[in-house]
Design an enzyme around this catalytic site. Structure first.
Site: not given
Ligand code: UD1
Length: 417
Positions: A22-23, A116, A121, A305, A397
């Site tokens: 999915k990701n 969330c 996030r 995850d 999902r």
């Molecule tokens: C993706 C995955 C999700 C997985 C996560 C971490 C998808 C669709 N989802 O989510 O299943 O759990 O990677 O492996 O691929 N953060 C910030 N600022 C930002 C972005 C992120 O502070 O602008 C923080 C988040 O709050 C979190 C951490 O960074 O604590 C990891 O987030 P991120 O790697 O961005 O995860 P996603 O891309 O949302």
């Protein structure tokens, strides 16, 4: 609302085919916005998030359709530059529309994703990086309004944290930017490499994906492609743990063992018998497992995850263990629910202290987020008696054909309306 009913205590046996990731599929589907030529994406799982993305592409101006495991995306009309609340609230990954639309239209308005269940996030890492590419940003009326009047210009970007989504968003923008973009401290997850491979097959110039430095040399236009999505490593890990928790004997097919090396190592250390082939994994319970501590971190370390599913396994593994969550600040929503089965768990800051119990007993429980749901399914499969799992739309999902796959492995599982 649908519920899942499981009568636990059965050992799982047989084969299970792992679906496409999915990701990986989500950013790849958004990548189709970067071209006016047809794109055919295969090995796409039939999931709620995929359907949301397809609806999104159609809303933006494509003609996209899922048929079995293939999504065909055709050009249709001029793009819309607004991503409304109704679409974004359903799926956080909707923010991935920013990169492609900035590249194509030089502007995009995206409703803020909001909070969330697994932490705040924020999207500050995405926004800071877009600014470096020449994007002006303002927030008004619940929308992030972004524009790049002079087009996107390649830049050096250093992430404060290797965010998966931000790495993807910047790649999706920089492929059509003027000049070279270098992302340092980039995410290294296999899904990043898959996206880069797909973009390169469309004519992009990306090197270093899968390492912490990614270089993207912008090109004028991109062409259509046919791309097969990689196997879902989180689904695969969930089925491995299902075999462990039910003392089963199963074979995972269409899987990529190297993407879940850390999980395989931990399970082997715990005492499980695991044999790997190129795209298959044989997993068999042979003796009582020994507890193992884990600590989540970015790839190739233990994935956040799989944290909830691992906690469910340790809850029935004799002895003490600890699970530390380093990626998200609030990802323990499954803990109170697991306790309803009789698990002995205590949260201490970012760690859960676990005392393995002999057995769990079935209970009515409620899903708070996707992977928490997977942990509750695993605990229910191991528990004595009946469990009723509510709010399973979270599971829909991310787990394709969940009941069908577990039923095929011999579980007593059904969905009720
Ligand atoms: C993706 C995955 C999700 C997985 C996560 C971490 C998808 C669709 N989802 O989510 O299943 O759990 O990677 O492996 O691929 N953060 C910030 N600022 C930002 C972005 C992120 O502070 O602008 C923080 C988040 O709050 C979190 C951490 O960074 O604590 C990891 O987030 P991120 O790697 O961005 O995860 P996603 O891309 O949302």
């Amino acid at each position: 609302m649908d519920k899942i009913v499981i009568n636990g205590g059965r050992k799982l046996k047989g084969k299970v085919k792992i679906s496409g990731a999915k990701n990986s599929a989500l950013p790849i589907l958004f990548a189709s916005l970067l071209t006016d030529e047809p794109c055919i994406i295969t090995n796409v799982p039939n999931l709620a998030d995929i359907n949301t993305t397809i609806a999104f592409l159609n809303f933006i101006g494509k003609k996209a359709q899922l048929n079995k495991d293939t999504v065909k995306i055709l050009p249709f009309k001029n793009y819309n530059h607004i991503a409304p609340y109704d679409l974004v609230r359903k799926m956080r990954a909707s923010v991935l529309v920013m990169g492609p639309l900035l590249a194509r239209l030089k502007k995009v308005d995206v409703s803020l994703p909001g909070g969330c269940a697994i932490g705040a996030r924020p999207i500050d890492i995405h926004l800071e990086a877009f600014k470096k590419l020449g994007v002006k940003i303002k927030v008004s009326g619940g929308y992030v309004k972004m524009s790049a009047p002079n087009g996107l210009i390649g830049a050096k970007i250093n992430f404060r944290f290797p965010s998966v989504g931000a790495t993807e968003n910047i790649m999706l923008a920089a492929v059509l930017a003027k000049g070279k973009t270098i992302i340092s401290n980039a995410a290294k997850e296999p899904e990043i490499e898959d996206l880069a491979n797909c973009l390169n097959s469309m004519g992009a110039k990306i090197s270093g994906a899968g390492t912490k430095t990614i270089t993207i040399t912008g090109v004028e236009t991109l062409k259509g492609t046919r791309h097969k999505v990689i196997p879902d490593r989180i689904e695969a890990a969930t089925y491995l743990i299902a075999a462990a928790i039910t003392k089963g004997d199963i074979c995972l097919e269409s899987v990529c063992p190297k993407h879940i090396k850390i999980i395989i190592e931990k399970l082997k250390k715990a005492g499980l018998s695991i044999k790997e082939e190129k795209d298959k994994i044989y997993v068999k319970w042979v003796k009582d497992l020994k507890p193992q501590n884990i600590s989540t971190d970015v790839y190739p370390k233990f994935p956040t995850d799989v944290q909830a599913q691992w906690t469910a396994l340790m809850a029935v593994t004799n002895g003490k263990s600890g699970v530390k969550e380093n990626v998200f600040e609030n990802r323990f929503m499954h803990i109170p629910e697991l306790k309803r089965f009789g698990a002995d768990l205590a949260i201490n800051g970012r760690t859960v202290n676990i005392k393995g119990v002999k057995e769990l007993s079935g209970a009515p429980v409620m899903v708070s987020d996707l992977r928490a749901g997977a942990a509750l399914v695993l605990a229910s499969l191991a528990a004595n008696g009946e469990s009723i799992i509510a709010r399973i739309y979270h599971l829909d999902r991310g787990y394709e054909f969940l009941e069908k796959k577990f039923k095929q492995l011999g579980a007593d599982i059904k969905r009720i309306k």
